[in-house]
Design an enzyme around this catalytic site. Structure first.
Site, PDB file in Angstrom:
ATOM      1  N   ASP A 312      55.024  64.573 -12.592  1.00  0.00           N
ATOM      2  CA  ASP A 312      55.868  64.592 -11.405  1.00  0.00           C
ATOM      3  C   ASP A 312      55.214  63.678 -10.357  1.00  0.00           C
ATOM      4  O   ASP A 312      54.159  63.092 -10.576  1.00  0.00           O
ATOM      5  CB  ASP A 312      56.054  66.017 -10.884  1.00  0.00           C
ATOM      6  CG  ASP A 312      57.354  66.184 -10.106  1.00  0.00           C
ATOM      7  OD1 ASP A 312      57.906  65.172  -9.630  1.00  0.00           O
ATOM      8  OD2 ASP A 312      57.824  67.326  -9.951  1.00  0.00           O
ATOM      9  N   GLU A 522      63.024  70.900  -2.040  1.00  0.00           N
ATOM     10  CA  GLU A 522      61.591  71.012  -2.272  1.00  0.00           C
ATOM     11  C   GLU A 522      60.844  71.571  -1.051  1.00  0.00           C
ATOM     12  O   GLU A 522      61.340  72.435  -0.349  1.00  0.00           O
ATOM     13  CB  GLU A 522      61.037  69.662  -2.744  1.00  0.00           C
ATOM     14  CG  GLU A 522      61.705  69.180  -4.025  1.00  0.00           C
ATOM     15  CD  GLU A 522      61.081  67.926  -4.583  1.00  0.00           C
ATOM     16  OE1 GLU A 522      59.960  68.013  -5.126  1.00  0.00           O
ATOM     17  OE2 GLU A 522      61.715  66.856  -4.500  1.00  0.00           O
TER      18      GLU A 522
END
Length: 759
Positions: A312, A522
């Site tokens: 990621d 997020e």
């Protein structure tokens, strides 16, 4: 004259079998040869590559590194030459700030591939990746479907498949062939900001919905101009942070990790998912990007995953900067690559290339490990057809923005919306009545769609299609402008003018109060408490005092606790994040043009400090005040997992089994009669649960094993059949192996139970 030769039936069957055998042999052999051919091409190309070129293929940079910042999204020729020609970078991702038009994307991808295939030594095309989380995030005019948490409420894997197909078509239409989706994390921490990107709290539901969308996105072949490579994420345990904050540590015993968090990824691997992205955080003190046991022993050797493992965002360097298990950035690279990462989403830093080349030359990373990773990356590029034609395909470009896509988005939003409360059948509302639409979500497009909606955070309404309807606009369209009034009342977290909303309520028959959350993605979506913000609760309380009936409509990515205002509401509609057609779908449900059939994909808590799941252990639901005083009222959510009302009524009866004894080689068939006893036609999801009475690992009170969604006209009845095997009764034992123990079980459908024994 044509003559027909007729064979006796026994010969006809023999010929049919022979043709079937020949066809099957040819198909399997062709597929095998195709795979062998790709592998051979990969080996030949790999043998010509320098170490620097191999490492470049393992590097993924963000678009910012090649863009002309003054003429976005035009390419800076000097930058792209440095990135692709000098550093051999093999993959690019993302946008710089917001969505582009399909034409802009096509021009951008063409420019990138021109350099990759005409100016680099080996002419290896670039693999471009994008986050298309609930439809195409970063292309203007794309179709945004309900977020995954809403899709889970549909209980409709076929819908997930269809939405996956459309998402793939619109991603590919932009010239992109890799989608960083779906999220397969289990929703077991409601504070977590990415809760809405999951398919809920149940492991079976998560797996079956994820399988549907992966198969929809990848189709029969990812080489097709209608398909893209899927990326299951985030492996593993990302969604269960102890603090509730994004990218923070989880503490998950391995027995729990294997029982709940691993199965959806196993199902995705079996479904053929081409790639996987890794959890940014850590589990039990070890960052996932450094966890060789889980990345190699479990993911590769146990689950059998053969595709590309991508990090990621910036997560390899964070082994040094954040997690502090590496004393230098170079050591962070060594740890992550040796653990099993194939491609580094750096996404800005070319030092990854430098460090990895040095590590190989120093013997700290073997070239065999590099070759292993690069083979996977090159194979994916071949499978995607990039070596045949790396450019945007005219056939793919035609598949963007078709009218039927919006119809599918509406269908999905319809099936997601969950009617949680309908006191005295206040809903559906009568058309022509005076309605006040108020609350922070009433006139917002962004709150209907949530994160990853034309921008990362999804909070820029100027990028949304002009015909996208808010809840207010949709209600006006359905009920007439003259019958609908509006007052904002409050923002999501600040007071606006509650008095004005109260004044407006005096002239209406009903109040539709739209509460919940503004869009977020997020870490910016981290919160410190689960309670619905007090300003929204104050607005509800003030409107209750008018005496007018209030219907609460929630658009939210996670359950915000509202027990203090729930009793005053006459109706409660949970819309989750219903997507681009969400406003229309909500209005359709409110006014009875669609009979709601959504079912909660998570347990909606009554108290922020009382988080229990539907499949809790018996001891979790016990209160032992004194040694002699125990009650079982502790499982007391606002709404239970699977809850969902309808404008009609359904009756379950005659639950029966084909046998009372199940053996390891048999299937248990379960039958139940379902009747629509109301006045409206509608859909209903029939859910089958099992309960294990005694086991070596304490059993849950119930586990969802199967479900089927059916449509019944008023007055009609249908027998629903399920089939379960010993595998559906299995669990992870003390030795971390999956087992099914002999003993007594029961199946549960609604309020009916039937017992059987497994031998």
């Amino acid at each position: 004259m044509n003559r027909v030769i007729r064979f006796p039936k026994r010969y006809t069957m023999k010929i049919q079998f022979q043709y079937f055998f020949i066809f099957s042999f040819v198909f399997i052999t062709s597929f095998s040869f195709a795979q062998t051919d790709v592998d051979a091409k990969v080996e030949r190309l790999l043998s010509t590559m320098t170490l620097e070129e191999k490492v470049g293929q393992m590097t993924q940079l963000t678009l910012d590194k090649i863009i002309d910042t003054k003429n976005e999204p035009a390419i800076d020729k000097a930058k792209i030459h440095d990135i692709l020609v000098e550093h051999h970078v093999g993959s690019i991702l993302n946008v710089t700030s917001h969505a582009y038009t399909p034409k802009e994307w096509q021009t951008l991808i063409t420019g990138i591939q021109d350099v990759a295939t005409k100016e680099t030594r080996l002419k290896i095309p670039v693999l471009y990746g994008i986050d298309a989380i609930h439809g195409v995030t970063y292309t203007l005019g794309s179709t945004l479907f309900p977020q995954n948490i809403a899709m889970a409420a549909t209980r409709n894997p076929e819908l997930a498949f269809k939405c996956g197909e459309v998402t793939a078509k619109e991603v590919r239409a932009s010239g992109i062939r890799w989608n960083f989706a779906p999220v397969l994390d289990l929703a077991r921490q409601p504070l977590w900001a990415r809760f809405g990107e999951t398919y809920g709290e149940d492991v079976y539901l998560d797996g079956i919905m994820g399988e549907g969308i992966i198969k929809g996105m990848q189709g029969s072949s990812v080489a097709n101009p209608t398909s893209v490579a899927a990326c299951m994420k985030h492996f593993i345990g990302y969604s269960f942070p102890f603090s509730g904050k994004d990218r923070t540590p989880s503490y998950i015993p391995e027995i729990m990790l294997r029982e709940y968090f691993l199965p959806p990824f196993k199902k995705a691997v079996d479904a053929g998912a081409k790639t996987i992205m890794i959890n940014s955080a850590e589990i039990n003190g070890l960052p996932m990007h450094a966890n060789k046991y889980l990345l190699t022993d479990v993911l590769r050797n146990e689950l059998g995953f053969t595709g590309v493992v991508v990090s990621d965002w910036e997560d390899i360097i964070r082994l040094y900067t954040r997690h502090k298990i590496a004393s230098t950035p170079k050591e962070a690279v060594r740890i992550a690559i040796n653990a099993g990462i194939d491609m580094s989403m750096t996404p800005y830093d070319l030092n990854f290339c430098t460090y990895l080349v040095e590590l190989v030359k120093e013997g700290q990373v073997s070239e065999a490990r590099i070759n292993e990773a690069v083979k996977r990356i090159l194979k994916l590029k071949y499978e995607l057809g990039l070596f045949d034609n790396p450019y945007p395909e005219p056939a793919a470009a035609k598949n963007f923005g078709l009218p039927e896509y919006r119809k599918l988005a509406l269908e999905a939003a319809h099936e997601a919306i969950t009617l949680a409360k309908n006191e005295n059948k206040i809903l559906p509302l009568s058309k022509g009545k005076k309605v006040l639409v108020t609350g922070p979500g009433a006139n917002s497009i962004t709150c209907l769609n949530g994160s990853w909606s034309y921008t990362w955070q999804g909070i820029r309404p100027e990028f949304f299609p002009k015909d996208a309807r808010s809840i207010l606009a949709a209600i006006k369209s359905k009920n007439g402008d003259a019958n609908v009034s509006y007052a904002e009342g409050s923002g999501f977290d600040k007071e606006i003018n509650i008095a004005k909303a109260v004044e407006a309520a005096k002239a209406v028959d009903y109040i539709v109060l739209c509460l919940g959350e503004e869009a977020y993605a997020e870490t910016p979506g981290d919160i410190d408490e689960l309670d619905l913000p007090i300003v929204q609760q104050n607005l509800a309380t003030a409107l209750y005092a008018t005496g007018k009936p209030v219907i609460l409509v929630f658009t939210e990515g996670r359950p915000r606790v509202f027990r203090n205002i729930e009793p005053g509401a006459k109706g409660v509609v949970l819309a989750y994040l219903p997507g681009i057609e969400g406003g229309t779908a909500i209005a359709d449900v409110l006014f009875g043009d669609y009979n709601p059939d959504g079912k909660l994909p998570f347990t909606y808590p009554r108290f922020a400090g009382d988080i229990k799941f539907y499949d809790h252990k018996l001891s979790e639901a016990l209160n032992e005040y004194w040694p002699w005083s125990v009650d079982t009222l502790a499982y007391n959510p606002q709404y239970a997992f699977g809850h969902g009302l309808s404008y009609t009524s359904f009756e379950y009866s005659n639950l029966r089994l084909n046998t009372k004894t199940l053996t390891s080689n048999e299937k248990l068939k379960v039958f139940v009669d379902v009747k629509n006893t109301g006045q409206k036609s509608g859909k209903i999801t029939v859910e089958l649960y099992t309960h294990d009475f005694y086991a070596s690992i304490t059993p849950s009170v119930r586990r969802l094993r199967k479900f089927k969604k059916i449509y019944l006209e008023a007055g009609k009845q249908q027998t629903v059949e399920f089939e379960i095997s010993k595998d559906d009764l299995s669990f992870v034992g003390n030795d971390l192996k999956t087992i099914t123990e002999a003993g007594d079980f029961e199946v549960i459908v609604e309020n009916l139970k039937a017992g059987f024994t497994y031998k």
